[in-house]
Scaffold this motif. Structure first.
Motif, PDB file in Angstrom:
ATOM      1  N   MET A 135       0.830  -1.207   0.000  1.00  0.00           N
ATOM      2  CA  MET A 135       0.000   0.000   0.000  1.00  0.00           C
ATOM      3  C   MET A 135       0.867   1.260   0.000  1.00  0.00           C
ATOM      4  O   MET A 135       0.385   2.352   0.307  1.00  0.00           O
ATOM      5  N   THR A 168       3.000   2.232   2.049  1.00  0.00           N
ATOM      6  CA  THR A 168       3.082   2.880   3.363  1.00  0.00           C
ATOM      7  C   THR A 168       4.526   2.921   3.869  1.00  0.00           C
ATOM      8  O   THR A 168       4.839   3.714   4.752  1.00  0.00           O
ATOM      9  N   TYR A 214      -6.202  -4.351  -2.407  1.00  0.00           N
ATOM     10  CA  TYR A 214      -6.936  -3.393  -1.605  1.00  0.00           C
ATOM     11  C   TYR A 214      -5.988  -2.327  -1.043  1.00  0.00           C
ATOM     12  O   TYR A 214      -4.897  -2.639  -0.566  1.00  0.00           O
ATOM     13  N   GLN A 215      -6.387  -1.079  -1.143  1.00  0.00           N
ATOM     14  CA  GLN A 215      -5.598   0.039  -0.614  1.00  0.00           C
ATOM     15  C   GLN A 215      -6.408   0.715   0.500  1.00  0.00           C
ATOM     16  O   GLN A 215      -7.453   1.297   0.237  1.00  0.00           O
ATOM     17  N   ALA A 216      -5.930   0.612   1.728  1.00  0.00           N
ATOM     18  CA  ALA A 216      -6.671   1.160   2.874  1.00  0.00           C
ATOM     19  C   ALA A 216      -6.743   2.678   2.770  1.00  0.00           C
ATOM     20  O   ALA A 216      -5.818   3.321   2.257  1.00  0.00           O
ATOM     21  N   SER A 217      -7.838   3.247   3.264  1.00  0.00           N
ATOM     22  CA  SER A 217      -7.966   4.695   3.173  1.00  0.00           C
ATOM     23  C   SER A 217      -6.877   5.332   4.027  1.00  0.00           C
ATOM     24  O   SER A 217      -6.547   4.848   5.108  1.00  0.00           O
ATOM     25  N   SER A 268      -3.772   5.433   3.059  1.00  0.00           N
ATOM     26  CA  SER A 268      -2.479   4.941   2.579  1.00  0.00           C
ATOM     27  C   SER A 268      -2.085   5.721   1.319  1.00  0.00           C
ATOM     28  O   SER A 268      -2.937   6.265   0.619  1.00  0.00           O
ATOM     29  N   ARG A 270      -3.827   4.431  -1.750  1.00  0.00           N
ATOM     30  CA  ARG A 270      -5.178   4.953  -1.974  1.00  0.00           C
ATOM     31  C   ARG A 270      -5.125   6.366  -2.562  1.00  0.00           C
ATOM     32  O   ARG A 270      -5.883   6.714  -3.467  1.00  0.00           O
ATOM     33  N   THR A 271      -4.191   7.183  -2.049  1.00  0.00           N
ATOM     34  CA  THR A 271      -4.043   8.547  -2.558  1.00  0.00           C
ATOM     35  C   THR A 271      -3.754   8.520  -4.059  1.00  0.00           C
ATOM     36  O   THR A 271      -4.346   9.285  -4.830  1.00  0.00           O
ATOM     37  N   GLN A 274      -4.482   6.045  -6.121  1.00  0.00           N
ATOM     38  CA  GLN A 274      -5.678   5.487  -6.759  1.00  0.00           C
ATOM     39  C   GLN A 274      -6.730   6.585  -6.986  1.00  0.00           C
ATOM     40  O   GLN A 274      -7.439   6.571  -7.975  1.00  0.00           O
ATOM     41  N   GLU A 275      -6.781   7.530  -6.046  1.00  0.00           N
ATOM     42  CA  GLU A 275      -7.780   8.599  -6.140  1.00  0.00           C
ATOM     43  C   GLU A 275      -7.338   9.737  -7.051  1.00  0.00           C
ATOM     44  O   GLU A 275      -8.008  10.760  -7.147  1.00  0.00           O
ATOM     45  N   THR A 306      -4.964  -0.087 -11.238  1.00  0.00           N
ATOM     46  CA  THR A 306      -5.192  -1.070 -10.175  1.00  0.00           C
ATOM     47  C   THR A 306      -5.595  -2.373 -10.824  1.00  0.00           C
ATOM     48  O   THR A 306      -6.458  -2.396 -11.701  1.00  0.00           O
TER      49      THR A 306
END
Ligand SMILES: [Zn+2]
Length: 466
Positions: free
Chosen positions: A344, A346, A370-373, A375, A378-379, A381-382, A402
């Motif tokens: 992720m 991190t 899966y990317q935890a919010s 992380s 996730r940033t 991915q968004e 992804t």
């Protein structure tokens, strides 16, 4: 004096997905199924610091389903607090634990040292939950047992481990509990993996249980189908442009599956042969354990090794063991693939590759799960335009993709497939290891499909077995 009735108490992964820990008591014996660390939100992590509702020295033995830290990472604390009995698991789990527990202890010590430097802890001085010494003392207690063969876990408690297909060494636990003149069977699913996935055997069926504990991580979902088409497209496009493909991957399981898929696609001529850099000390060690644990391999892997092939070694695989070898990748020009932890983004070495490659248009980042919010994964991915790494805002000009369908957890269909192996309804089925809404949904699905009596395990609840 009559013995108290056998019981089971849910001390973790109840209403949540981490901290897996269930205490079985019978005949004056006590056995802990899993001994995991709570992870994620602060309110959960704080549970790691609360005393358990029993003295660790009272526990006769621990049976571990698998090596993931949310199932094993509390062990060094249990040992520090007085547990000195045997810890049973498969040989492959024992091999993985040697890396994972020491790494976890190192992170605990680092975190405490950091808190003391920055003075952000309310505890002075901040202490680690456990140390590398505690992890080493824990490893001394580990006893590898063969799968499919019953062993005595404590007086009146016989256990059998069977493959669960989740990660290397992962097992279901079948516990035969002596109850006066009768016996009863408690089956714990551990984490159920995938059917027909590469490398590992399928989850083995279990046919009988009086009481059943089932994980529910994806009890409400269906995974995307075969990811190879998407993977081939992304690799080929990156290679065409002479670019870099950065693949943040979890060191245990995901990395090895990625290597297997790249090798297969290469052999089938679906992707060009380009250099693949494996850059994570943990992932390198774990990949070696995956290679040599032949008792864990499915038929395809066995056949490949028997034929002298190397199914986890793409033709141009380069391994970066030292920090110098890792840094040297910075000057390599595309096309190339970099597989590096963490999954992720991190931490780990993938951070310096991100810093170096994200500002370039010819880079593709391929997130593998899966990317935890919160992380960095996730940033990305968004669609963030910059990513904060080591106090610096790194511009993101890379393409971010992804890839779906690579989970190590079975989806709803696969969980139901494993449940369909039972010949009769258990007297009690308890759902563990899931988020609250998923647990409720999955309980409804099992009740409807199997007509079983299902409930969601509650944290610290103790259930009598008879
Ligand atoms: Zn797991």
């Amino acid at each position: 004096m009559p013995h108290a009735k056998p019981s089971i108490q849910f001390l973790g992964a109840a209403g949540t997905v981490t901290g897996s820990k269930h205490l079985v008591r019978a005949n004056g014996s006590a056995v802990l199924l899993d001994c995991g660390l709570f992870q994620g939100m602060k309110s959960l992590r704080e549970r790691n610091w609360k005393p358990l509702p029993f003295a660790p020295s009272e526990v006769d033995g621990v049976v571990l389903s698998h090596a993931h830290i949310d199932h094993s990472g509390y062990l060094p604390r249990l040992v520090r607090d007085g547990f000195d009995g045997p810890i049973y698991c498969t040989a492959a789990t024992a091999d993985l634990l040697a890396f994972l527990l020491k790494d976890s202890a190192y992170l605990q010590e680092e975190h405490a040292a950091y808190a003391n430097r920055k003075r952000f802890s309310k505890h002075k001085p901040a202490l680690p939950l456990y140390t590398v010494d505690d992890a080493e003392a824990t490893l001394e207690l580990v006893r590898a047992v063969p799968a499919e063969e019953p062993f005595v876990a404590a007086k009146g408690l016989r256990a059998t481990l069977r493959p669960s297909g989740h990660i290397l060494g992962a097992s279901t636990v079948d516990l035969e509990v002596q109850n006066g003149r009768k016996s009863l069977r408690v089956v714990f699913s551990g984490d159920i993996g995938r059917f027909e996935s590469p490398i590992l055997k399928d989850p083995a069926p279990v046919s009988e249980a009086d009481y059943l504990l089932v994980e529910s991580t994806y009890g409400d979902k269906r995974h995307a189908s075969d990811p190879n088409a998407q993977l081939a497209e992304i690799v080929s496009e990156t290679a065409d442009h002479g670019g870099t493909l950065v693949v943040p991957a979890f060191a245990v399981g995901r990395t090895q599956e990625m290597l297997w898929r790249l090798k297969t696609l290469e052999d089938d001529g679906r992707i060009p042969t380009i250099p693949v850099y494996l850059d994570s000390p943990m992932a390198i060690n774990v990949t070696d354990v995956y290679r040599r644990s032949c008792e864990e391999h499915d038929r395809e892997m066995r056949e490949a090794y028997a034929a002298g092939e190397k199914p986890l070694t793409p033709s141009l695989l380069r391994v970066a063991a030292t920090p110098e070898e890792s840094k040297a990748i910075n000057s390599v020009r595309g096309p190339l693939i970099i597989v590096s932890a963490s999954g992720m983004v991190t931490g780990g070495r993938v951070l310096h590759h991100m810093k170096r490659r994200l500002p370039h248009k010819r880079t593709t980042v391929m997130l593998t799960g899966y990317q935890a919010s919160g992380s960095r994964g996730r940033t990305l991915q968004e669609g963030a335009e910059t990513l904060r790494i080591h106090g610096q805002d790194v511009p993101v000009r890379a393409r971010v993709e992804t890839i779906y369908g690579l989970s190590a957890h079975g989806d709803q269909t696969e969980l139901l497939r494993w449940l369909s192996g039972f010949d009769r309804a258990p007297r009690g089925t308890f759902l563990v290891h899931g988020e609250p809404d998923v647990l409720d949904t999955f309980a409804g699905v099992i009740h409807e499909r199997q007509q079983w009596d299902v409930s969601v395990a509650k944290y610290q609840e103790r259930v009598e077995l008879d």
